[in-house]
Design a protein around this motif. Structure first.
Motif, short mmCIF file in Angstrom:
data_model
loop_
_atom_site.label_atom_id
_atom_site.label_comp_id
_atom_site.label_asym_id
_atom_site.label_seq_id
_atom_site.Cartn_x
_atom_site.Cartn_y
_atom_site.Cartn_z
N GLY A 110 36.65 87.55 49.15
CA GLY A 110 36.92 87.34 47.92
C GLY A 110 37.35 88.22 46.95
N LYS A 113 41.74 90.72 49.51
CA LYS A 113 42.42 91.62 50.53
C LYS A 113 43.57 90.55 50.76
CE LYS A 113 38.95 91.31 53.30
NZ LYS A 113 37.94 90.78 52.60
N THR A 114 43.54 89.64 51.19
CA THR A 114 44.80 88.68 52.03
C THR A 114 45.74 88.60 50.81
OG1 THR A 114 43.26 87.31 53.03
CG2 THR A 114 45.56 86.63 52.91
N ARG A 141 37.16 82.67 60.26
CA ARG A 141 37.78 81.74 59.20
C ARG A 141 39.13 81.21 59.49
NH1 ARG A 141 37.58 82.68 53.70
NH2 ARG A 141 38.32 84.79 54.00
N VAL A 275 47.01 93.08 39.23
CA VAL A 275 46.93 92.67 37.83
C VAL A 275 47.25 91.20 37.79
CG1 VAL A 275 47.36 95.07 36.75
CG2 VAL A 275 49.28 93.68 37.43
P1 GDP Z 1 39.93 87.94 50.39
O1 GDP Z 1 38.57 87.06 50.77
O2 GDP Z 1 39.40 89.27 50.12
O3 GDP Z 1 40.96 87.87 51.40
O4 GDP Z 1 40.43 87.49 49.03
P2 GDP Z 1 41.69 86.73 48.42
O5 GDP Z 1 43.09 87.51 48.56
O6 GDP Z 1 41.74 85.38 49.18
O7 GDP Z 1 41.56 86.46 46.88
C1 GDP Z 1 40.27 85.97 46.43
C2 GDP Z 1 40.95 85.36 44.92
O8 GDP Z 1 41.06 86.49 44.13
C3 GDP Z 1 42.19 84.57 45.15
O9 GDP Z 1 41.93 83.29 44.23
C4 GDP Z 1 43.18 85.44 44.50
O10 GDP Z 1 44.32 84.53 43.81
C5 GDP Z 1 42.34 86.21 43.36
N1 GDP Z 1 42.87 87.40 43.22
C6 GDP Z 1 43.44 88.58 44.31
N2 GDP Z 1 43.66 89.46 43.48
C7 GDP Z 1 43.96 89.20 42.03
C8 GDP Z 1 44.38 89.92 40.98
O11 GDP Z 1 44.96 91.21 41.12
N3 GDP Z 1 44.25 89.29 39.97
C9 GDP Z 1 43.70 87.98 39.76
N4 GDP Z 1 43.38 87.31 38.65
N5 GDP Z 1 43.30 87.32 40.89
C10 GDP Z 1 43.30 87.99 41.90
#
Ligand code: GDP
Length: 296
Positions: A110, A113-114, A141, A275
């Motif tokens: 969350g 990363k992705t 996952r 951002v």
């Molecule tokens: P992961 O589990 O680390 O791979 O996280 P994800 O890439 O799936 O991101 C988790 C959530 O954070 C998603 O809903 C993304 O759209 C959101 N997100 C990621 N980076 C940003 C950012 O810089 N700004 C905002 N507002 N949301 C972000």
């Protein structure tokens, strides 16, 4: 976070005009205001102490030029120290490696990363004209693998498929082979994150790091997690040699505390800030600009 710091400082300092130097009493009052502002910004406590002490040390004996009020003089010191603490200079992404340059992404689930893999891939492809291959080692996952496939499609970079049931290291090695075969310039490796720091995750990450020998190991952290960001950063930095940080969700964080804490705790430069959710919402991290912005 520092929105009101300028006002706070003029409040305690500007009534005491006329001296060429700040007195110890003045500095102590100003340091108290600074400490409060940092606390409100959710900066980690040990970081606050180090930061305030550094500002105090500089303030003692500092000359105040005619054109500045004591408040302005102190604020300028805070801004300089803040810029230095945030790393001083822009530190670009390091791609100096025999291709493929491998970027390993680490962080909690969350954290972003992705999303950041997609943003980085887009930036490298469009601005640096690099060919990029991305791969997910999140074998826990299937949705995470699918998410990366979609993100790669959206930004138009190659995706190396992986499957639940494979070992993360085997996936990573196969992706490196594929990157070599296709002459990819950069391979970005997404990894599994848990919702909290956990031993299995760290062992797996350290194993991937050893197998891949990446040129960059980027710690991705949610700016909105404040104090927790510092704790998470410490846990990761203890286990893998981080070369950089990406601070995500900076668009939702007006306080800025995480930037200060994470930089201090990891010693690794913040290279980018996220951002926004869209793939173009990634900015190079400029310590001076961020310092100026958070001071208001
Ligand atoms: P992961 O589990 O680390 O791979 O996280 P994800 O890439 O799936 O991101 C988790 C959530 O954070 C998603 O809903 C993304 O759209 C959101 N997100 C990621 N980076 C940003 C950012 O810089 N700004 C905002 N507002 N949301 C972000």
């Amino acid at each position: 976070m520092f929105e009101s710091l300028s006002q706070r400082l003029s409040g305690v300092l500007d009534s005491l005009r006329g001296q060429g130097r700040l007195t110890e009493d003045q500095i102590n009052s100003a340091a108290r205001e600074l400490r409060m502002a940092l606390l409100e910004a959710d900066v980690a406590l040990p970081v606050i102490k180090g930061f305030v002490d550094a500002v105090k040390a500089k303030a003692l004996g500092a000359e105040i030029t005619q054109s500045l009020t004591p408040g302005q003089a102190f604020l300028r010191l805070v801004q300089q120290t803040l810029t230095d603490t945030l790393g001083g200079e822009v530190v670009p992404l390091n791609l100096r490696a025999q291709p493929p340059a491998i970027l390993l992404m680490a962080g909690l689930q969350g954290a972003g990363k992705t999303t950041t893999v997609g943003k980085l891939a887009k930036l490298l492809k469009e601005r640096e004209k690099k060919s990029v291959l991305v791969v997910s080692c999140d074998v826990y996952r299937p949705a995470a693998i699918e998410q990366l496939r979609i993100v790669a499609g959206q930004v138009g970079v190659e995706f190396f498929p992986s499957e639940v049931g494979q070992s993360p290291q085997a996936i990573a090695r196969a992706a490196v082979e594929q990157a070599k075969k296709t002459y990819a310039d950069v391979l970005i490796v997404d990894t599994a994150g848990r919702t909290t720091v956990d031993e299995d995750m760290m062992v797996e990450l350290a194993g991937l790091h050893a197998a891949l020998d990446p040129v960059e190991t980027l710690f991705v952290v949610d700016a909105m997690t404040g104090q927790d960001a510092a704790k998470t950063a410490r846990a990761f930095a203890d286990r893998v040699p981080l070369t950089g940080v990406v601070l995500t969700k900076a668009d939702g964080d007006s306080r800025g505390g995480a930037a200060l804490s994470v930089r201090q705790v990891t010693g690794a430069p913040i290279k980018y800030i996220g951002v926004g959710e869209k793939s173009d919402k990634l900015e190079v991290f400029h310590p001076d600009r961020i310092a100026a912005r958070i001071l208001g």
